[in-house]
Design a protein around this motif. Structure first.
Motif, PDB file in Angstrom:
ATOM      1  N   ASN A 141     -32.726  95.794  60.837  1.00 11.75           N
ATOM      2  CA  ASN A 141     -32.887  96.222  59.480  1.00 11.75           C
ATOM      3  C   ASN A 141     -33.961  95.693  58.723  1.00 11.75           C
ATOM      4  O   ASN A 141     -34.190  95.820  57.502  1.00 11.75           O
ATOM      5  N   ALA A 157     -31.435 106.520  57.783  1.00 17.02           N
ATOM      6  CA  ALA A 157     -31.206 106.461  59.089  1.00 17.02           C
ATOM      7  C   ALA A 157     -30.859 107.615  60.074  1.00 17.02           C
ATOM      8  O   ALA A 157     -31.360 107.616  60.981  1.00 17.02           O
ATOM      9  N   GLN A 181     -32.656 102.752  53.138  1.00 16.46           N
ATOM     10  CA  GLN A 181     -32.389 102.977  54.730  1.00 16.46           C
ATOM     11  C   GLN A 181     -31.279 103.413  55.152  1.00 16.46           C
ATOM     12  O   GLN A 181     -31.195 104.228  55.997  1.00 16.46           O
TER      13      GLN A 181
END
Lengths: 560, 560
Positions: free
Chosen positions: A320, A395, A391
């Motif tokens: 990440n 994703a 994010q």
């Protein structure tokens, strides 16, 4: 027929949404690390699918609401699991729904139920269709004359807002953004943000016991549910709006998690909240996963209730972009609509320090003092938490890139008590890594984060990447995935976890999982309750429990 | 047969417990205000009861565990409601349990279930017997050959403590003090303190969705339940220890609130807590009930989670010796095992000030600074909160004095959303006051406090006193009470509340209450589930739902 922005029928999200260049760079690297194909299987087109002719005929009174277009049938054939994507790439959908219907009100739903009863149809309640566990699949077993997917997208209104009790009456088909947009003028928010937020619905969240983004206190949608209105094949079941009750077993708790097997959730009263004004956060590094767990446990048992308490193990942190692969990282944040959070953050950081965590004290201090302006909200969106959130929502799109290139990318999630966590974490990593090696011949990657934490244990969320195929062989990749998935189910269940903390059961979590985890007598009792509400077993047959063969048990025996 | 300290068979508490002189003075004054009899009906003796001979014969293998003594049969004939006391004073218990059995382990319970199935017995799970709503009554309707009360007092151990996850495995028959005594060496507490704490059991709490003493956050026992083990007539049903789960409808939530109709709760894993070390409190006066409510609402919506947020309306405050009859009083307190509570109390007091509350600032300050020593604990016990707690535990004894003197003293409790509270509070006071006047010819007293508060509404708890009889006419008093009770049930239900927030349904809350409140289809579905777990309907028939007549539906149809 549908009124919504076009979705990618074979993968995640909007059809017109594309990867950013930096995302593509990252993913290209991932493919070369994990080992996929040099070229991608091309994205399927609608005209490549030869669907069987729809069985049956819509009832005349509702005919205008029925669709048998290829787009509608394909977007309602599967959910959005890894397997669903692979099967779409194979261009083979053997048993799509015969029809997709878009009812606009409860009267039409009632007519639909009556018609289904007479015509022998199976009905599949369809919210956003984002199930990642086979929860909305049209290929149902059993003696049904046809299968109809019932899309509730027109049930998308916020009907009433009670600002005094802070509650709202919301229709079951409302998407996350739809209901938040309606609540915003009241300065209210449901504050339930699952990863599928943009594409999933309130009714779907309730039916699947969805988990939101926040780590403590209000973790599942049922924590917000004040009452539910469910239209079952046997009639309407509506609970009373109550802040709390001790009158018998909770009617709502029968519906919560029923995954469409009892009826349609047409509307519900939800507890909403004032929009947060105060924030505090810190990003904390730990040299050692065990110390990080001890810190998180201490925070979770201190009744401080952080909004975020997301522990990333070293690999997860690296993937990440917030770690170097050696440190575990804890993303800790507090939010309040009512008060500054200095005391809350200070105490949590004391606990973190007790366990050897390190953080940027200046940044933590700044997080407190830039909190009361709109500008701060913008800053908040751009800070660590904001980056995380972007994010988080992006994703699922990555699979649209990875699956065609032969990379198995999937997640599974669970919960376990603290006393068993170390053994569980090691055991899961061993079992799944072994399964990946066995099935694919090479090592994959498996990382873990905590999505939610409770005083008695965390909810670990595992992500894995494995080489699926380097030759575009989708059936082979699917079969490898199935074995890995089964190994994950079995390990989670045998090591004492729950087969799902918030993704639901569907079909994919039954073998090796729910069928073993749920007490056999409870499953029988639930089937007994269902027999009353849906005597013919027409609602979403095959998820959660086996549906009795049609006619085998007769209907309504307990009401007679 | 029983191993516990002798209980007063006809009233509340220990047989050897007596009123203090100051309590007696207060109660004498109450009788003269409300209007009861000049002389008291004398307390009944065991030898005044002519009980019918017990039907049936215990199974040989368990015979040593069965009792048919007058004391055992009488203490297991009723619970501890107002009506139960009156009926005992009448010396007429027409249908006591034929037998009381004291099993010592699950094997014996299983044998008992098998024997009951063959012999056609009804079984009544009996924990502490403190039901105030007809939840453990032996006079059951239906075609049962005999009625056996099953006292679980030997299931009273804490079997396991997990200090890491902070959880404990506790047997269903453990009394509050028994389990707290076992947890104390671990510095842990369940921290669930219903008013019946000394006399009621974990299994009873779970079966009835009991509410504890604390006002927010963890209000009901189910908030602490990690897993439950239930021995049903169809077999053992045990859920998995999990901090959280999204796998189908919660198995525990079927058992929680089932009131003994599904089986025996033999043990459960409960989330426990570290013992509080920090405290903060204030006693706040409001000139106006509406302003007080607004303050409580603000606190309940601020995510501060006070342990106590007990608003007493002006009459309730006066009757509890903390007000002059003009002011509403808010007893506000925070507790923590982890951190000082300055910021929490300060913010709550800001909210209180916003709504015109007044308090002794020095006392509030002192409450913070005398918090970390044992001495403080002693002080805490003696302060306002301590006085409240003593009063709280003593209050049920007062009925032992009032009922024989012809005063109807009773309570009922509910929950309602904030938006409807004003109308609800007025409506309840009107309806119940009118019923009291109509039935007794004179005014009674009706007061209210909030026992628990939620972001979306309070749990109001009403206490009323009415002239029952001034001539010792117990049957007349009972019939007056029944009419008042029915009026309260009806008003609560029609005005949108729940028939019970934490006292359970039993028999007394069905007419005008639960039977109207619970969705009809939910009740049918619950009956369907029960049909699987208890095909013959032998478990506590008559509470919650009507039990199908024996043999009418056959058994186990859904398992076949």
């Amino acid at each position: 027929m549908a009124h919504r922005r076009e979705l990618l029928f074979w993968g995640w999200g909007y059809a017109d949404q594309h990867l950013l260049p930096q995302e593509e760079t990252l993913l290209r690297e991932l493919v070369s690390t994990v080992g996929g194909g040099a070229t991608a299987v091309t994205a399927p087109r609608l005209d490549e699918f030869a669907l069987p002719a729809p069985r049956g005929k819509p009832p005349a009174a509702l005919a205008g609401l029925f669709s048998s277009s290829v787009y509608d049938r394909l977007t309602h054939a599967y959910g959005k699991s890894f397997a669903d994507g692979v099967r779409m790439l194979q261009r083979a959908v053997a048993r799509p729904p015969d029809w997709v219907v878009f009812p606009k009100n409860e009267d039409q739903l009632e007519m639909l139920l009556e018609w289904a009863d007479i015509s022998g149809a199976a009905l599949i309640p369809f919210g956003g269709g984002t199930s990642v566990c086979g929860g909305v699949e049209s290929a149902v077993e059993g003696d049904y004359s046809l299968v109809v997917s019932v899309d509730l997208q027109y049930f998308n209104r916020v009907l009433e807002v009670d600002p005094v009790s802070r509650a709202a009456l919301i229709e079951g088909g409302a998407l996350g953004p739809e209901l938040e947009t309606a609540l915003r003028p009241h300065n209210l928010t449901l504050r339930h943000f699952p990863q599928s937020f943009q594409f999933s619905t309130l009714g779907g969240w309730i039916a699947t016991r969805a988990g939101g983004h926040y780590a403590t206190q209000y973790t599942h949608i049922e924590d917000f549910v004040e009452s539910i209105r469910t239209l079952t094949p046997s009639g309407l079941m509506e609970s009373r709006r109550l802040p709390g009750s001790g009158a018998g077993p909770s009617p709502d708790r029968l519906v919560v998690g029923s995954e469409g097997t009892l009826g349609f959730i047409t509307r519900a009263w939800l507890r909403v909240q004032d929009r947060p004004r105060f924030r505090a956060s810190a990003s904390i590094r730990f040299g050692d996963m065990a110390a990080a767990c001890a810190a998180v446990r201490a925070i979770s048992q201190a009744a401080l209730f952080p909004s975020n308490c997301r522990l990333l193990d070293p690999l997860e942190a690296m993937l990440n972009g917030v770690g170097d692969g050696r440190n575990a990282v804890l993303v800790l944040a507090f939010e309040s609509a009512d008060h500054p959070l200095d005391a809350w953050l200070a105490r949590a950081l004391e606990l973190v320090a007790d366990h050897g965590g390190r953080w940027d004290a200046d940044a933590a201090e700044r997080s407190l003092h830039s909190s009361e302006t709109d500008q701060n909200q913008a800053q908040h969106r751009q800070g660590t938490a904001g980056a995380w959130r972007n994010q988080f929502l992006r994703a699922p799109y990555y699979r649209n890139y990875l699956t065609p290139r032969g990379v198995i990318a999937d997640t599974f999630e669970t919960a376990i008590t603290w006393d068993r966590f170390d053994n569980f974490y090691t055991g899961i990593k061993d079992a799944v890594s072994r399964a990946i090696r066995r099935e694919t011949g090479v090592d994959g990657m498996l990382s873990c984060r905590f999505t939610h934490v409770y005083p008695d244990g965390p909810a670990p969320y595992f992500t894995f990447y494995a080489r699926g195929t380097d030759s575009g062989d989708m059936p082979a990749m699917l079969s490898r995935w199935r074995q890995i998935k089964l190994a994950a189910n079995t390990a989670v269940t045998e090591l004492g976890g729950t087969i799902t903390h918030h993704h639901a059961v569907g079909r994919d979590h039954r073998p090796g999982g729910y069928d073993q985890q749920a007490p056999a007598l409870f499953r029988a009792a639930f089937a007994g309750a269902r027999e009353v509400l849906d005597p013919r077993g027409m609602m979403n047959p095959g998820v959660l429990i086996d549906t009795p063969a049609r006619g085998a048990t007769g209907g309504g025996i307990l009401l007679s």
